[in-house]
Design a protein around this motif. Sequence first.
Motif, short mmCIF file in Angstrom:
data_model
loop_
_atom_site.label_atom_id
_atom_site.label_comp_id
_atom_site.label_asym_id
_atom_site.label_seq_id
_atom_site.Cartn_x
_atom_site.Cartn_y
_atom_site.Cartn_z
N SER A 255 0.86 -1.17 -0.07
CA SER A 255 0.18 -0.09 0.10
C SER A 255 0.75 1.51 0.15
O SER A 255 1.87 1.31 0.52
N SER A 256 0.45 2.02 -0.72
CA SER A 256 1.22 3.57 -0.63
C SER A 256 1.13 4.17 0.69
O SER A 256 1.94 5.08 1.02
N ARG A 257 0.01 3.92 1.41
CA ARG A 257 -0.13 4.38 2.57
C ARG A 257 1.06 3.88 3.71
O ARG A 257 1.28 4.21 4.90
N SER A 258 1.56 2.68 3.43
CA SER A 258 2.62 2.11 4.30
C SER A 258 4.09 1.98 3.81
O SER A 258 5.10 1.54 4.32
N GLN A 259 4.38 3.15 2.90
CA GLN A 259 5.83 3.38 2.31
C GLN A 259 6.71 3.57 3.69
O GLN A 259 7.86 3.10 3.29
N GLN A 260 6.37 4.27 4.47
CA GLN A 260 7.27 4.75 5.60
C GLN A 260 7.28 3.78 6.82
O GLN A 260 8.07 4.20 7.59
N GLN A 261 6.57 2.74 6.80
CA GLN A 261 6.11 1.97 7.72
C GLN A 261 6.91 0.47 7.72
O GLN A 261 7.56 0.39 6.53
N THR A 262 7.41 -0.03 8.76
CA THR A 262 8.32 -1.07 8.94
C THR A 262 7.49 -2.55 8.99
O THR A 262 7.91 -3.53 8.86
N ALA A 263 6.37 -2.42 9.56
CA ALA A 263 5.29 -3.58 9.49
C ALA A 263 4.20 -3.53 8.49
O ALA A 263 3.19 -3.09 8.75
N CYS A 264 4.76 -3.84 7.44
CA CYS A 264 3.59 -3.97 6.29
C CYS A 264 3.64 -5.29 5.72
O CYS A 264 4.41 -6.11 5.91
N GLY B 95 -4.83 -14.80 -9.67
CA GLY B 95 -5.77 -14.86 -10.80
C GLY B 95 -7.23 -15.07 -10.12
O GLY B 95 -7.91 -14.02 -10.76
N GLY B 96 -7.68 -15.82 -9.35
CA GLY B 96 -9.14 -15.80 -8.77
C GLY B 96 -9.03 -15.05 -7.44
O GLY B 96 -9.88 -15.21 -6.92
N GLY B 97 -8.00 -14.74 -6.99
CA GLY B 97 -8.00 -14.14 -5.47
C GLY B 97 -6.72 -13.45 -5.30
O GLY B 97 -6.21 -12.84 -6.14
N ALA B 98 -6.37 -13.64 -4.05
CA ALA B 98 -5.10 -12.61 -3.43
C ALA B 98 -4.11 -13.74 -2.68
O ALA B 98 -4.45 -14.58 -2.14
N ALA B 99 -3.08 -13.08 -2.47
CA ALA B 99 -2.13 -13.74 -1.75
C ALA B 99 -1.41 -12.66 -0.92
O ALA B 99 -1.19 -11.53 -1.39
N VAL B 100 -1.19 -13.10 0.53
CA VAL B 100 -0.69 -11.98 1.44
C VAL B 100 0.54 -12.43 2.10
O VAL B 100 0.66 -13.79 2.39
N ARG B 101 1.74 -11.69 2.19
CA ARG B 101 2.92 -12.05 2.77
C ARG B 101 3.59 -10.76 3.67
O ARG B 101 3.13 -9.47 3.47
N ASP B 102 4.55 -11.02 4.58
CA ASP B 102 5.16 -9.99 5.26
C ASP B 102 6.13 -9.70 4.47
O ASP B 102 7.23 -10.17 4.06
N THR B 103 6.12 -8.15 4.28
CA THR B 103 7.31 -7.36 3.77
C THR B 103 8.56 -7.70 4.19
O THR B 103 9.64 -7.92 3.23
N LYS B 104 8.55 -7.71 5.68
CA LYS B 104 9.98 -8.11 6.27
C LYS B 104 10.68 -9.39 6.04
O LYS B 104 11.60 -9.55 6.22
N ASP B 105 9.56 -10.43 5.95
CA ASP B 105 10.10 -12.03 6.11
C ASP B 105 9.57 -12.63 4.79
O ASP B 105 8.61 -13.58 5.02
N ARG B 106 9.74 -12.33 3.48
CA ARG B 106 9.18 -12.66 2.47
C ARG B 106 9.41 -14.20 2.31
O ARG B 106 8.64 -15.11 1.72
N ALA B 107 10.57 -14.79 2.97
CA ALA B 107 11.00 -16.09 2.74
C ALA B 107 9.99 -16.88 3.71
O ALA B 107 10.15 -18.18 3.65
N ALA B 108 9.09 -16.30 4.39
CA ALA B 108 8.34 -17.28 5.43
C ALA B 108 7.18 -17.71 4.52
O ALA B 108 6.51 -18.47 5.34
N GLY B 109 7.11 -17.22 3.31
CA GLY B 109 5.75 -17.55 2.80
C GLY B 109 4.68 -16.86 2.52
O GLY B 109 4.87 -15.71 3.08
#
Length: 64
Positions: free
Chosen positions: A11-20, A27-41
């Motif tokens: 989100s453009s609202r979280s550019q300066q934040q660390t907990a994003c 395709g038919g939905g969405a996936a969500v991941r932690d910006t700081k720990d992308r390797a966690a899945g």
Amino acid sequence: MTPQPQGWRKSSRSQQQTACVEVGSTGGGAAVRDTKDRAAGYFTTTGTQWSAFIGAVKAGRFHG
């Protein structure tokens, strides 16, 4: 099987934040991941689940 997420974005609202989180399209939905720990899945949702979540956020249902 869910396709690999594409087009990860934060989100453009979280550019300066660390907990994003980042959201990617599956395709038919969405996936969500932690910006700081992308390797966690990531977790995935259907399009219906994602729409319900976004609607609840916009309605302020998650304010403490």
